[in-house]
Enzyme design. Structure first.
Site, PDB file in Angstrom:
ATOM      1  N   TYR A 458      49.098  56.714  72.348  1.00 42.33           N
ATOM      2  CA  TYR A 458      50.415  56.607  71.728  1.00 42.33           C
ATOM      3  C   TYR A 458      51.466  56.152  72.744  1.00 42.33           C
ATOM      4  O   TYR A 458      52.584  55.803  72.363  1.00 42.33           O
ATOM      5  CB  TYR A 458      50.881  57.945  71.127  1.00 42.33           C
ATOM      6  CG  TYR A 458      49.982  58.527  70.059  1.00 42.33           C
ATOM      7  CD1 TYR A 458      48.945  57.794  69.488  1.00 42.33           C
ATOM      8  CD2 TYR A 458      50.169  59.821  69.600  1.00 42.33           C
ATOM      9  CE1 TYR A 458      48.126  58.329  68.523  1.00 42.33           C
ATOM     10  CE2 TYR A 458      49.359  60.365  68.626  1.00 42.33           C
ATOM     11  CZ  TYR A 458      48.316  59.617  68.094  1.00 42.33           C
ATOM     12  OH  TYR A 458      47.511  60.152  67.132  1.00 42.33           O
ATOM     13  N   HIS A 519      39.390  60.561  71.196  1.00 37.61           N
ATOM     14  CA  HIS A 519      40.128  59.962  70.076  1.00 37.61           C
ATOM     15  C   HIS A 519      39.200  59.355  69.013  1.00 37.61           C
ATOM     16  O   HIS A 519      39.483  59.398  67.817  1.00 37.61           O
ATOM     17  CB  HIS A 519      41.079  58.885  70.625  1.00 37.61           C
ATOM     18  CG  HIS A 519      42.321  58.701  69.817  1.00 37.61           C
ATOM     19  ND1 HIS A 519      43.551  58.512  70.377  1.00 37.61           N
ATOM     20  CD2 HIS A 519      42.533  58.688  68.479  1.00 37.61           C
ATOM     21  CE1 HIS A 519      44.464  58.369  69.421  1.00 37.61           C
ATOM     22  NE2 HIS A 519      43.858  58.471  68.260  1.00 37.61           N
TER      23      HIS A 519
HETATM   24  P1  NAP Z   1      52.283  60.932  58.294  1.00 33.46           P
HETATM   25  O1  NAP Z   1      52.559  62.224  58.928  1.00 33.46           O
HETATM   26  O2  NAP Z   1      51.356  60.920  57.148  1.00 33.46           O
HETATM   27  O3  NAP Z   1      53.603  60.245  57.811  1.00 33.46           O
HETATM   28  C1  NAP Z   1      54.685  60.048  58.650  1.00 33.46           C
HETATM   29  C2  NAP Z   1      55.774  59.447  57.805  1.00 33.46           C
HETATM   30  O4  NAP Z   1      56.215  60.421  56.871  1.00 33.46           O
HETATM   31  C3  NAP Z   1      56.969  59.000  58.567  1.00 33.46           C
HETATM   32  O5  NAP Z   1      57.351  57.753  58.078  1.00 33.46           O
HETATM   33  C4  NAP Z   1      58.018  60.053  58.261  1.00 33.46           C
HETATM   34  O6  NAP Z   1      59.283  59.471  58.213  1.00 33.46           O
HETATM   35  C5  NAP Z   1      57.615  60.517  56.902  1.00 33.46           C
HETATM   36  N1  NAP Z   1      57.948  61.921  56.659  1.00 33.46           N
HETATM   37  C6  NAP Z   1      57.640  62.990  57.428  1.00 33.46           C
HETATM   38  N2  NAP Z   1      58.063  64.120  56.852  1.00 33.46           N
HETATM   39  C7  NAP Z   1      58.666  63.765  55.710  1.00 33.46           C
HETATM   40  C8  NAP Z   1      59.291  64.486  54.679  1.00 33.46           C
HETATM   41  N3  NAP Z   1      59.408  65.809  54.724  1.00 33.46           N
HETATM   42  N4  NAP Z   1      59.786  63.801  53.635  1.00 33.46           N
HETATM   43  C9  NAP Z   1      59.679  62.457  53.569  1.00 33.46           C
HETATM   44  N5  NAP Z   1      59.091  61.709  54.513  1.00 33.46           N
HETATM   45  C10 NAP Z   1      58.582  62.364  55.580  1.00 33.46           C
HETATM   46  O7  NAP Z   1      51.757  59.864  59.351  1.00 33.46           O
HETATM   47  P2  NAP Z   1      51.609  59.908  60.924  1.00 33.46           P
HETATM   48  O8  NAP Z   1      52.776  60.453  61.614  1.00 33.46           O
HETATM   49  O9  NAP Z   1      51.158  58.589  61.350  1.00 33.46           O
HETATM   50  O10 NAP Z   1      50.392  60.900  61.095  1.00 33.46           O
HETATM   51  C11 NAP Z   1      50.574  62.231  61.510  1.00 33.46           C
HETATM   52  C12 NAP Z   1      50.091  62.422  62.917  1.00 33.46           C
HETATM   53  O11 NAP Z   1      48.677  62.357  62.949  1.00 33.46           O
HETATM   54  C13 NAP Z   1      50.506  61.306  63.880  1.00 33.46           C
HETATM   55  O12 NAP Z   1      51.841  61.429  64.244  1.00 33.46           O
HETATM   56  C14 NAP Z   1      49.522  61.514  64.980  1.00 33.46           C
HETATM   57  O13 NAP Z   1      49.928  62.576  65.801  1.00 33.46           O
HETATM   58  C15 NAP Z   1      48.269  61.882  64.215  1.00 33.46           C
HETATM   59  N6  NAP Z   1      47.353  60.724  63.995  1.00 33.46           N
HETATM   60  C16 NAP Z   1      46.114  60.786  64.551  1.00 33.46           C
HETATM   61  C17 NAP Z   1      45.222  59.739  64.371  1.00 33.46           C
HETATM   62  C18 NAP Z   1      43.867  59.833  64.970  1.00 33.46           C
HETATM   63  O14 NAP Z   1      43.123  58.846  64.931  1.00 33.46           O
HETATM   64  N7  NAP Z   1      43.487  60.951  65.540  1.00 33.46           N
HETATM   65  C19 NAP Z   1      45.579  58.641  63.612  1.00 33.46           C
HETATM   66  C20 NAP Z   1      46.829  58.603  63.046  1.00 33.46           C
HETATM   67  C21 NAP Z   1      47.709  59.661  63.238  1.00 33.46           C
HETATM   68  P3  NAP Z   1      60.531  60.128  58.993  1.00 33.46           P
HETATM   69  O15 NAP Z   1      60.323  59.836  60.455  1.00 33.46           O
HETATM   70  O16 NAP Z   1      61.688  59.443  58.379  1.00 33.46           O
HETATM   71  O17 NAP Z   1      60.520  61.585  58.718  1.00 33.46           O
END
Ligand code: NAP
Length: 680
Positions: A458, A519
């Protein structure tokens, strides 16, 4: 995050069955000749409290001494001679068959075992015949039993579990080496651990499944098995109270309702008519009261009294007789008297001739979830009712609910197989950089978030570390309050793992890392994991885990590493639910964490705008995001939504003041589309 790693093919747990067969036929092990479990009857000399033990080689203070004496007094294990028990000797397969045969009361045996190495008339010939006939201990194939072969701990536990009727295992276990238990022995070991059967046998929570079991350990296992295990009655429905409501004018339905309430440990309520039915009322084809009521679908005989606390019940078993092919009209009165929306109704009826019939009563309880009913003849016995109840899908503890026990909703945390406690809701930092990242993490920490997920890939570990150090300096948290996860990436990072791991630690600069994940799978993943294991030994990393690992990958990977992964982080959201993979991972004692819980950036509107999710959110006065996060928690999945918006961050922590009902969970489960939002 577009590293080209092909997603490996997943296999269903068919492989586990194959492993089981392999193991059963490949049990050949070290010989243990010369010892025999004596036939001597030593039960005539029970010990008084405080008296020295019967066997000279069982010290009074030994951890298994009480168990050995217990087994001796009951004639289950008599020792290898009058004075010697040989507690440290391994137990042969013949001995194990013998002690279990004795536990079963040494039933009469009608035919020889047929094994070439089981001689007739020996102390073990009848026990082995019994064990083989009942599928308790099988032979190796080729007509050989393996009389003198040792038994591993996991084999012994599995054999005992079979004797117990193969009960359900607990969803999780605190055994630290649970991942090295063979797949075919997992349920048995979890069952044994949950029932205290392994007490004294785990050293620092290590079970050492492949070690040969000793006689003292077997005595201890039997002692705890015979004292701790209870009957295999089904638990009341998870998460909800059950009521058995019944109407019985002639006492035919009453005993069946009473059996049902007793089997389920449920409350019982009798639907009593305000005006009791007389024999004349019940006489068929006389145009008496019952005839008239059944001929008029609008008739609603009044009920005396009511269920005061119907709102408390999630499941209602409803029992009634069949009159003229239909439920008595008083059942219609009952159904119209309460709000059954979202409740589950399980009807059962008594009739000698009619088939089961609901005759349209379902429409009288709008919104209820009706289970297909069952007809019983009058005089049906308890065991028939028990068999029916045991077979009902809704009573089988669903994995998510069962796993929920591992999540402590009071402390909002889960204890990992590494022994460390981890929060069950946190924040992800993918795509957050610079000041935005620092501010988001600090905002999260100020809002009570205590789990932060980052990764080398990241490119923001430095910012995450900076935010944590600043929060510590500002008195918002102490280092030990926050649980930080980072990951090393395939390719060059896993090729030079020591260097990459140290680089993560340096960039974060917060002393130790709470958890490090691989990862993705990679050609160097085992090497990289083994390097992480060394950092655990040095105290620089506390727990290890994997990301984007599925059934096949885990099956291949786990036997090659020493420290069981404490967590697997995979894509999980209502459109991609991983229902085949999550229970498998959880069954290994590994916690599951979901990435993209809200669908991932660029996809959130699809999920947050979903009508089902929105309607459930409205019912609870929360947001769609909170419903999705709570759904995950109730499935036993840790959530790490990403956000740079402080309102969202705070909202995403408010997940504990409401609970989704079984039917809401079912509606959310039904949204699965197997629709992955990223390619790995
Ligand atoms: P996510 O959590 O599914 O979605 C994030 C999105 O949701 C952002 O655009 C955020 O916008 C919005 N959001 C968050 N809370 C909200 C709420 N209460 N109401 C409305 N919108 C909301 O996607 P992600 O952040 O990509 O995934 C979560 C975490 O998983 C990542 O940050 C990372 O740490 C991890 N990850 C791991 C892998 C892996 O391969 N291991 C892959 C992908 C992700 P705002 O910023 O406007 O709130």
């Amino acid at each position: 995050m577009r590293e080209k790693v092909n997603r490996r093919i997943r296999v269903l747990p068919v492989i586990l069955c194959l492993l089981f067969l392999l193991e059963i036929t490949a049990c050949g092990a070290a010989k243990n000749e010369g010892l025999s479990e004596t036939l001597a009857d030593t039960s005539a000399s029970p010990l008084a409290a405080g008296q020295a033990g019967h066997f000279s080689d069982v010290p009074e203070g030994a951890w298994y001494a009480e168990a050995v004496e217990y087994c001796r007094q009951r004639g289950i294990m008599n020792g290898i001679s009058d004075t010697a028990f040989a507690p440290e000797e391994t137990l042969t397969r013949a001995m194990l068959a013998t002690v279990l045969y004795r536990v079963e009361g040494s039933p009469a045996v009608s035919a020889p075992s047929g094994f070439s190495d089981v001689k007739a008339g020996t102390w073990y010939s009848d026990p082995i015949s019994w064990a083989a006939k009942n599928g308790v201990v099988e032979g190796y194939g080729g007509g050989v039993f393996g009389v003198d072969d040792s038994t591993t701990r996991e084999q012994a536990v599995t054999i005992l579990w079979r004797c117990a009727g193969e009960p359900e295992g607990a969803a999780a276990t605190d055994i630290s080496d649970a991942a090295s238990v063979s797949a075919w022995a997992q349920t048995a070991v979890r069952w044994a651990n949950a029932n205290g059967i392994l007490e004294g046998m785990t050293n620092n929570r290590r079970f050492d499944p492949k070690t040969n079991i000793k006689r003292g350990e077997v005595a201890s296992m039997l002692y705890h098995y015979l004292n701790n295990t209870t009957s295999s009655q089904p638990e009341p429905v998870a998460g909800g109270k059950t009521l058995v409501a019944y109407f019985s004018a002639t006492n035919t339905t009453r005993p069946l309702a009473e059996y049902t309430a007793d089997i389920l440990n449920a409350d019982i309520y009798e639907i009593v008519p305000e005006i009791p039915y007389t024999d004349a009322d019940l006489a068929y084809y006389t145009n008496g009261r019952a005839d008239r009521e059944q001929n008029d679908s609008t008739d609603r005989p009044a009920i005396s009294g009511s269920v005061a606390n119907m709102a408390d019940y999630d499941v209602i078993f409803l029992g009634y007789p069949i009159w003229h092919g239909q439920p008595p009209r008083i059942i219609s009165t009952f159904l119209e008297s309460y709000d059954f929306a979202e409740k589950t109704i399980v009807p059962f009826c008594t009739s000698h001739s009619s088939e089961y019939s609901d005759s349209g009563i379902k429409s009288l309880a709008p919104g209820a979830n009706w289970i297909t009913g069952r007809r019983f003849a009058g005089g049906t016995n308890r065991s028939t009712m028990e068999e029916w109840i045991n077979g009902l899908e809704l009573l089988k503890p669903a994995v998510p609910d069962a796993n929920q026990a591992a999540f402590n909703f009071e402390t909002k945390s889960v204890t990992l197989n590494s022994g460390y406690e981890m929060p069950i809701n946190g924040m992800g930092t993918y795509s957050l950089h610079g000041e935005t990242c620092v501010n988001s993490v600090k905002s999260a920490l100020s809002s009570g978030v205590r789990l932060i997920d980052t990764a080398s890939a990241y490119g923001n570990e430095a910012e995450v570390g900076q935010a944590i150090r600043e929060a510590i300096d500002e008195g918002i948290i102490k280092r030990e309050d926050v649980f930080v996860i980072t990951k090393i990436y395939p390719g060059s990072e896993m090729e030079n793992p020591e260097q990459s791991i140290q680089a993560c630690l340096d960039r974060l600069d917060i002393g130790y890392v709470d958890m490090m994940l691989l990862h993705h799978p990679d050609r160097n993943d085992v090497k990289a994991y083994q390097a992480m294991e060394k950092f655990v030994e040095d105290g620089k990393i506390r727990s290890l885990g994997l990301s984007n690992w599925y059934v096949k990958e885990l099956g291949e990977f786990l036997p090659q590493v020493s420290i069981a992964p404490a967590l697997v982080q995979n894509e999980i959201h209502p459109y991609y639910q991983e229902n085949d993979v999550i229970p498998y991972i959880q069954s290994l004692g590994i916690v599951v964490q979901g990435w993209y819980p809200l669908g991932g950036r660029g996809h959130t509107s699809e999920l947050l705008g979903n009508e089902v999710i929105a309607s459930i959110a409205k019912a609870h006065g929360v947001s769609s995001a909170q419903v999705i996060l709570r759904w995950n928690l109730q499935k036993g999945v840790v959530v790490i939504p990403g956000s740079s918006n402080s309102d969202h961050i705070k909202e995403n922590t408010e997940l504990y003041h409401f609970e989704l009902t079984d039917s809401e969970m079912a509606r959310l489960n039904a949204l699965d589309r197997n629709e992955k939002h990223d390619w790995y």
